[in-house]
Design an enzyme around this catalytic site. Structure first.
Site, short mmCIF file in Angstrom:
data_model
loop_
_atom_site.label_atom_id
_atom_site.label_comp_id
_atom_site.label_asym_id
_atom_site.label_seq_id
_atom_site.Cartn_x
_atom_site.Cartn_y
_atom_site.Cartn_z
N TYR A 186 2.32 21.62 48.33
CA TYR A 186 2.75 22.27 47.09
C TYR A 186 2.10 21.58 45.88
CZ TYR A 186 6.75 25.11 48.85
OH TYR A 186 7.56 26.04 49.46
N SER A 187 2.46 20.28 45.67
CA SER A 187 2.10 19.62 44.41
C SER A 187 0.59 19.45 44.26
CB SER A 187 2.74 18.23 44.35
OG SER A 187 4.13 18.32 44.49
N SER B 84 3.11 14.23 51.76
CA SER B 84 3.70 13.29 52.72
C SER B 84 3.24 13.64 54.13
CB SER B 84 5.23 13.37 52.67
OG SER B 84 5.69 13.05 51.39
N GLU C 125 15.31 22.85 51.73
CA GLU C 125 15.09 21.41 51.57
C GLU C 125 16.40 20.69 51.25
OE1 GLU C 125 11.83 20.65 48.94
OE2 GLU C 125 11.62 18.57 49.60
N SER D 270 12.60 16.41 40.15
CA SER D 270 13.00 15.19 39.44
C SER D 270 14.39 15.37 38.80
CB SER D 270 11.97 14.86 38.35
OG SER D 270 12.09 15.81 37.31
N ASN D 271 15.00 14.24 38.43
CA ASN D 271 16.33 14.32 37.82
C ASN D 271 16.32 15.13 36.53
OD1 ASN D 271 17.35 12.83 39.90
ND2 ASN D 271 18.38 11.32 38.61
C1 LIG Z 1 7.87 10.05 47.80
C2 LIG Z 1 7.37 11.40 47.38
C3 LIG Z 1 7.00 12.31 48.35
C4 LIG Z 1 6.50 13.56 47.98
N1 LIG Z 1 6.08 14.42 48.96
C5 LIG Z 1 5.54 15.62 48.62
C6 LIG Z 1 5.02 16.50 49.61
O1 LIG Z 1 5.06 16.22 50.81
N2 LIG Z 1 4.45 17.65 49.22
C7 LIG Z 1 4.38 18.02 47.91
O2 LIG Z 1 3.88 19.10 47.63
N3 LIG Z 1 4.85 17.20 46.93
C8 LIG Z 1 5.43 16.02 47.25
N4 LIG Z 1 5.92 15.17 46.27
C9 LIG Z 1 5.73 15.55 44.87
C10 LIG Z 1 7.01 15.88 44.09
O3 LIG Z 1 7.48 17.13 44.44
C11 LIG Z 1 6.62 15.77 42.61
O4 LIG Z 1 6.34 14.41 42.35
C12 LIG Z 1 7.73 16.25 41.70
O5 LIG Z 1 7.92 17.62 41.83
C13 LIG Z 1 7.38 15.92 40.22
O6 LIG Z 1 6.13 16.40 39.89
P1 LIG Z 1 5.00 15.44 39.24
O7 LIG Z 1 4.93 14.20 40.05
O8 LIG Z 1 3.76 16.24 39.08
O9 LIG Z 1 5.56 15.03 37.82
P2 LIG Z 1 5.50 15.89 36.50
O10 LIG Z 1 5.92 17.29 36.79
O11 LIG Z 1 4.17 15.69 35.85
O12 LIG Z 1 6.62 15.21 35.63
C14 LIG Z 1 6.40 13.96 34.95
C15 LIG Z 1 7.70 13.58 34.23
O13 LIG Z 1 8.02 14.59 33.24
C16 LIG Z 1 9.32 15.13 33.49
N5 LIG Z 1 9.30 16.58 33.21
C17 LIG Z 1 8.36 17.47 33.64
N6 LIG Z 1 8.71 18.71 33.22
C18 LIG Z 1 9.86 18.60 32.52
C19 LIG Z 1 10.72 19.50 31.85
N7 LIG Z 1 10.44 20.82 31.82
N8 LIG Z 1 11.83 19.03 31.24
C20 LIG Z 1 12.15 17.70 31.28
N9 LIG Z 1 11.36 16.77 31.91
C21 LIG Z 1 10.24 17.22 32.51
C22 LIG Z 1 9.59 14.87 34.97
O14 LIG Z 1 10.97 14.80 35.25
C23 LIG Z 1 8.90 13.52 35.17
O15 LIG Z 1 9.75 12.49 34.76
C24 LIG Z 1 6.42 13.91 46.61
C25 LIG Z 1 6.82 12.98 45.63
C26 LIG Z 1 7.29 11.74 46.00
C27 LIG Z 1 7.69 10.78 44.92
#
Ligand SMILES: Cc1cc2nc3c(=O)[nH]c(=O)nc-3n(C[C@H](O)[C@H](O)[C@H](O)COP(=O)(O)OP(=O)(O)OC[C@H]3O[C@@H](n4cnc5c(N)ncnc54)[C@H](O)[C@@H]3O)c2cc1C
Length: 395
Positions: free
Chosen positions: A133-134, A166, A249, A372-373
């Site tokens: 996804y990401s 992952s 999930e 995320s939270n």
């Molecule tokens: C251990 C781990 C395993 C993972 N495994 C997978 C996997 O197998 N497959 C996969 O596809 N993904 C995976 N992920 C990715 C995960 O789904 C993303 O990290 C998550 O959705 C956040 O996206 P980002 O990291 O791009 O952060 P961003 O979306 O760039 O966000 C950065 C910060 O901004 C905040 N933010 C963003 N938008 C808003 C908003 N609209 N309002 C308020 N705050 C906001 C977020 O809360 C965060 O604090 C994994 C992540 C982790 C940590």
């Protein structure tokens, strides 16, 4: 509200416990408690054999309908199994993405051919999956995916980059969100494709995490082919399928995870007693407060189970992820404070992290993955509190 389990459910608990205890104190004793977060590389072969053993004995995919090879267990029984699994120290499941995410998605949205092709191997514990996804610019804003796929005769040709994938290094298949139509609004031009991880043009680059291990990876697709029929829900319907998968999930395994946290807490409490740390009045307060929070998590899970068929009462489920993610992160910090300066020490180089170190470091991720939270609070704002939709950032 009745939060107790029935005698029949308690009988099932006894059977599950007996089965797990026998294996985890017998043939599979070596992998008991291994392979969890920050320890993903441990005992890979043993854990693969474990998946197959569970599959052969009918203890994988217990919530899938019987016609798809599952046991058709109720949510209550699935949660009981997850609780017993955590209590017994069952190893980190290599098959969890297949069993918990893509399996239910194929049952719900897949074609009969797709179901026949993939579900049996997942159920037998013979096929591992990862989630594509990401992307670097599509995490919280998932609809922004830029990986593209074009139909070329009887194949899709996929190009682009995924990140944080992952288990990609161990997976046989990946489900990939890809843009297949650029001329429609962004949610509408996405398709949900199944891609074999041994296809040409795939490069997997592990990302070293603060635990020193690499559970997740960057995955690059350079004109990678996959069969034309491996699009779930039809071309352009990927957003609906992707959102359906995210609902799975947050299913039975998260409701049962409190038992895993309790195990971690019990070890911490013993460590505090052994070291005489229970004389510290502040630590005593923090230990007692943590225990209280764990109890609240348990009652909230039971409340969610009781309300599973009443979506209008979904308050407890909105706060669940927010609550346990924060609780578990605080548990990691408490582990470090209980151990004191010793917590920071490792043996030799390269070193193995201790359980407390893994807990502290890995739980930083709990408030990020699976939404995320901050995103979770946005959902609560809009769906539970009825606040106006979040303003869109322009530019
Ligand atoms: C251990 C781990 C395993 C993972 N495994 C997978 C996997 O197998 N497959 C996969 O596809 N993904 C995976 N992920 C990715 C995960 O789904 C993303 O990290 C998550 O959705 C956040 O996206 P980002 O990291 O791009 O952060 P961003 O979306 O760039 O966000 C950065 C910060 O901004 C905040 N933010 C963003 N938008 C808003 C908003 N609209 N309002 C308020 N705050 C906001 C977020 O809360 C965060 O604090 C994994 C992540 C982790 C940590």
């Amino acid at each position: 509200m009745d939060l107790s389990f029935t005698p029949e459910e308690e009988r099932f608990r006894k059977d599950a416990r007996a089965y797990l205890d026998e294996l985890l104190h017998g043939d599979f004793a070596e992998i008991r408690g291994r392979g969890g977060p920050g320890d993903e590389h441990a005992c890979f072969d043993g854990r693969l054999a474990w998946e197959r053993q569970l599959g052969a004995d009918g203890w994988t995919c217990v919530g899938w309908p019987v016609e798809f090879g599952g046991r058709g267990l109720s949510l209550d029984l699935q949660v009981i199994f997850c609780e017993e699994y955590a209590r017994a120290g069952g190893p980190g499941r290599l098959g969890h993405i297949g069993e918990g995410l893509i399996g239910p998605t194929l049952i719900h949205f897949g074609s009969p051919e797709q179901q026949r092709e993939f579900l049996p191997a997942i159920r037998r514990g013979e096929q591992l999956w990862c989630q594509g996804y990401s992307e670097p610019n599509a995490g919280s804003d998932l609809a922004n995916v830029q990986t593209r796929a074009e139909l070329d005769g009887d194949r899709w040709i996929v190009s682009g980059q995924k990140v944080w994938t992952s288990n990609a290094q161990w997976s046989d298949w990946c489900f990939v969100l890809a843009r297949t139509d650029r001329d429609v609004p962004k949610h509408k031009g996405i398709s949900f494709l199944l891609v074999p991880m041994d296809a040409p043009g795939i490069e997997i680059r592990p990302i070293v995490q603060i635990t020193g291990t690499s559970e997740f990876n960057e995955v690059f697709f350079d004109e990678t082919p996959t069969r034309a029929d491996l699009v779930v829900g039809g071309p352009g319907n990927g957003w609906k399928v992707a959102m359906g998968l995210l609902a799975f999930e947050r299913g039975a395994s998260t409701l049962g995870q409190q038992f895993g946290f309790l195990r971690e807490f019990a070890e911490l409490r013993s460590a505090a007693s052994r070291r005489g740390r229970t004389k510290d009045p502040v630590l005593r307060q923090r230990l007692a407060s943590m225990w209280g929070r764990l109890e609240i998590q348990r009652w909230n899970s039971l409340r969610m189970l009781t309300m599973a068929d009443r979506p209008e009462l979904s308050g407890p489920s909105y706060v669940a992820k927010l609550y346990w993610a924060r609780l578990h992160r605080d548990l990691g910090e408490l582990a470090f404070d209980v151990l004191g300066p010793e917590a920071a020490l490792c043996d030799g180089h390269p070193y193995e992290l201790t359980a407390a170190q893994r807990l502290l470091l890995y739980t930083r991720a709990d408030t990020i993955y699976g939404g995320s939270n901050q995103i979770q609070r946005n959902i609560i704002g809009e769906r539970a509190l009825g606040l106006p939709a979040e303003p869109k950032v322009v530019g």
